[in-house]
Design an enzyme around this catalytic site. Structure first.
Site, PDB file in Angstrom:
ATOM      1  N   THR A 111      -1.709  -3.925  -7.266  1.00 17.27           N
ATOM      2  CA  THR A 111      -1.296  -2.998  -6.213  1.00 17.27           C
ATOM      3  C   THR A 111       0.228  -2.898  -6.185  1.00 17.27           C
ATOM      4  O   THR A 111       0.934  -3.574  -6.922  1.00 17.27           O
ATOM      5  CB  THR A 111      -1.773  -3.496  -4.833  1.00 17.27           C
ATOM      6  OG1 THR A 111      -1.137  -4.748  -4.544  1.00 17.27           O
ATOM      7  CG2 THR A 111      -3.284  -3.673  -4.805  1.00 17.27           C
TER       8      THR A 111
ATOM      9  N   ASN B 146      -6.098  -5.597   7.036  1.00 19.15           N
ATOM     10  CA  ASN B 146      -5.604  -5.588   5.665  1.00 19.15           C
ATOM     11  C   ASN B 146      -4.091  -5.450   5.565  1.00 19.15           C
ATOM     12  O   ASN B 146      -3.474  -5.979   4.644  1.00 19.15           O
ATOM     13  CB  ASN B 146      -6.276  -4.430   4.903  1.00 19.15           C
ATOM     14  CG  ASN B 146      -5.528  -4.068   3.632  1.00 19.15           C
ATOM     15  OD1 ASN B 146      -5.647  -4.747   2.613  1.00 19.15           O
ATOM     16  ND2 ASN B 146      -4.739  -2.999   3.695  1.00 19.15           N
TER      17      ASN B 146
ATOM     18  N   TYR C 276       5.691 -15.488   3.984  1.00 24.80           N
ATOM     19  CA  TYR C 276       4.378 -14.986   3.570  1.00 24.80           C
ATOM     20  C   TYR C 276       3.330 -16.100   3.640  1.00 24.80           C
ATOM     21  O   TYR C 276       2.229 -15.902   4.180  1.00 24.80           O
ATOM     22  CB  TYR C 276       4.471 -14.420   2.157  1.00 24.80           C
ATOM     23  CG  TYR C 276       3.227 -13.690   1.700  1.00 24.80           C
ATOM     24  CD1 TYR C 276       2.789 -12.549   2.355  1.00 24.80           C
ATOM     25  CD2 TYR C 276       2.487 -14.143   0.604  1.00 24.80           C
ATOM     26  CE1 TYR C 276       1.653 -11.869   1.940  1.00 24.80           C
ATOM     27  CE2 TYR C 276       1.353 -13.472   0.179  1.00 24.80           C
ATOM     28  CZ  TYR C 276       0.936 -12.339   0.851  1.00 24.80           C
ATOM     29  OH  TYR C 276      -0.193 -11.676   0.439  1.00 24.80           O
TER      30      TYR C 276
ATOM     31  N   LYS D 290       0.108 -16.031   6.311  1.00 22.22           N
ATOM     32  CA  LYS D 290      -1.279 -16.025   5.824  1.00 22.22           C
ATOM     33  C   LYS D 290      -2.028 -17.279   6.267  1.00 22.22           C
ATOM     34  O   LYS D 290      -3.228 -17.225   6.574  1.00 22.22           O
ATOM     35  CB  LYS D 290      -1.300 -15.888   4.297  1.00 22.22           C
ATOM     36  CG  LYS D 290      -0.861 -14.509   3.807  1.00 22.22           C
ATOM     37  CD  LYS D 290      -1.712 -13.397   4.391  1.00 22.22           C
ATOM     38  CE  LYS D 290      -1.342 -12.031   3.856  1.00 22.22           C
ATOM     39  NZ  LYS D 290      -2.148 -10.941   4.433  1.00 22.22           N
TER      40      LYS D 290
END
Length: 242
Positions: A182, A83, A148, A152
């Site tokens: 978040t 995670n 990013y 991913k």
């Protein structure tokens, strides 16, 4: 059954760790900081390691030891939830600090790939379910998010290749959980538009109440992880799963 959750001290990781513990699944959390509330509420089920997963040397030293094998010894099933991740550095190439790029790749790619291999080796004979927390950014390119998006996408392709190996007892999925409320989302909203032209989209999601709740997302995600059909779809989106 035992679970390993990286980045368990905040955001989705904290919700995932709590959800598993509440179901009676022992959890080993791995992160830079500790989770005293989880330790207090689940003293018999929860262990944690204070480790910076973006520090490749520190991770290698930990994996060279016996802690992981000792934790997994005797368990019949292992869940690995990769995670931990970071969205920075954000911006076009000339704005990216090369050291920040190295840290992002270490945390977002090297750590989950190394942990997947280490868990598989340390738990031979057990049923192993590996979950990469991916992102829509791994499947769609966004300006300012080259690092990013690239990291991913690497998780997605890793899962595809691992699944092709058809190793007995190993099921893997790279799963995009949706846009969750978040701290990472707060970081995205604080990014200058010049660095991330799509910033307003994420501001609008927050202002319209369209962000998913981390606890609700964790509930659905763990249901899927423990379900009979886990891994049938190797690269998946939680929002489209039945």
């Amino acid at each position: 059954m035992k679970a390993i959750v990286t980045g368990h001290t905040k955001g989705l990781g904290a919700s995932l760790a709590y959800n598993l513990l509440a179901r009676g699944v022992p959890v080993l959390g791995v992160a830079r900081t500790r989770a005293p509330k989880l330790a207090a509420e689940f003293p018999e089920l929860f262990d944690e390691v204070e480790l910076d997963l973006a520090d490749g040397t520190a991770l290698a030293q930990w994996l060279d030891g016996h802690a992981l094998a000792d934790y997994l010894d005797g368990t019949g099933a292992v869940l690995l939830l990769n995670n931990a991740g970071m969205v920075s550095p954000v911006g076009p190439l000339e704005q990216q600090d090369p050291q920040a790029v190295l840290r992002a790749v270490a945390l977002n790619v090297a750590a989950p790939l190394a942990l997947s291999a280490a868990v598989a080796r340390a738990s031979s004979g057990a049923q192993r379910r590996i979950l990469h927390i991916s992102s829509g950014a791994g499947r769609n390119a966004y300006p300012g998010w080259s690092v990013y998006c690239g990291t991913k996408a690497a998780l997605d392709h890793h899962a595809r290749a691992v699944a092709m190996d058809e190793q007995h007892g190993v099921r893997i999925c790279s799963l995009a959980p949706g846009v969750i409320d978040t701290g990472m989302q707060a970081e995205i909203r604080a990014t200058p538009t010049a660095s991330f032209p799509m910033r307003q989209r994420f501001v609008d999601l927050k202002e319209t109440g369209s962000l998913a709740d981390a606890d609700e997302c964790a509930e659905r995600l763990v249901d899927y992880l423990l379900g009979a059909g886990y891994g049938d779809e190797v690269v998946a989106d939680l929002r489209s799963l039945g």
